[in-house]
Design a protein around this motif. Sequence first.
Motif, PDB file in Angstrom:
ATOM      1  N   ARG A  17      40.449  42.395  34.233  1.00  0.00           N
ATOM      2  CA  ARG A  17      41.856  42.370  34.328  1.00  0.00           C
ATOM      3  C   ARG A  17      42.258  42.073  35.892  1.00  0.00           C
ATOM      4  O   ARG A  17      41.861  42.860  36.782  1.00  0.00           O
ATOM      5  N   TYR A  18      42.954  41.346  36.072  1.00  0.00           N
ATOM      6  CA  TYR A  18      43.366  40.496  37.239  1.00  0.00           C
ATOM      7  C   TYR A  18      44.389  41.403  37.775  1.00  0.00           C
ATOM      8  O   TYR A  18      45.500  41.354  37.092  1.00  0.00           O
TER       9      TYR A  18
ATOM     10  N   PHE B 146      40.764  43.463  41.193  1.00  0.00           N
ATOM     11  CA  PHE B 146      40.423  43.461  39.696  1.00  0.00           C
ATOM     12  C   PHE B 146      39.866  44.635  39.246  1.00  0.00           C
ATOM     13  O   PHE B 146      39.270  45.284  40.055  1.00  0.00           O
TER      14      PHE B 146
ATOM     15  N   TRP C 268      42.178  34.151  41.769  1.00  0.00           N
ATOM     16  CA  TRP C 268      42.607  34.282  40.468  1.00  0.00           C
ATOM     17  C   TRP C 268      44.036  34.463  40.300  1.00  0.00           C
ATOM     18  O   TRP C 268      44.871  34.407  41.328  1.00  0.00           O
TER      19      TRP C 268
ATOM     20  N   VAL D 105      47.327  36.718  38.646  1.00  0.00           N
ATOM     21  CA  VAL D 105      47.573  37.812  37.856  1.00  0.00           C
ATOM     22  C   VAL D 105      48.339  37.369  36.570  1.00  0.00           C
ATOM     23  O   VAL D 105      48.213  38.038  35.429  1.00  0.00           O
TER      24      VAL D 105
ATOM     25  N   GLN E   7      46.044  35.650  34.098  1.00  0.00           N
ATOM     26  CA  GLN E   7      44.801  36.293  34.006  1.00  0.00           C
ATOM     27  C   GLN E   7      43.701  35.567  33.758  1.00  0.00           C
ATOM     28  O   GLN E   7      42.676  35.405  32.844  1.00  0.00           O
ATOM     29  N   GLU E   8      43.664  34.485  34.796  1.00  0.00           N
ATOM     30  CA  GLU E   8      42.608  33.468  34.820  1.00  0.00           C
ATOM     31  C   GLU E   8      41.793  33.610  36.128  1.00  0.00           C
ATOM     32  O   GLU E   8      42.371  33.620  37.221  1.00  0.00           O
TER      33      GLU E   8
END
Length: 76
Positions: A15-16, A21, A47, A49, A52-53
């Motif tokens: 989970r970013y 994370f 990344w 948020v 979520q990548e």
Amino acid sequence: MNLFEGNGNREAKIRYLDADFQILSPGSYVICAMTGKHIPLDELRYWSVVRQEPYADVVSSLEADKRAGVLPNQKR
């Protein structure tokens, strides 16, 4: 105990968050959303948020922002 010990060579579920994370499922890497490259967790720096990548580098991160319409698609 090392944070990455015993996780083998499998993809982590993350989970970013803002500037951090959270590891949801242990693993040793994540996969860049733009390039498909494996990113070891200790090298993960970029990344999104919102999306979520994870991204392998700043170039991949900027390209993802352009693709998402966050940045203008500029030509040099």
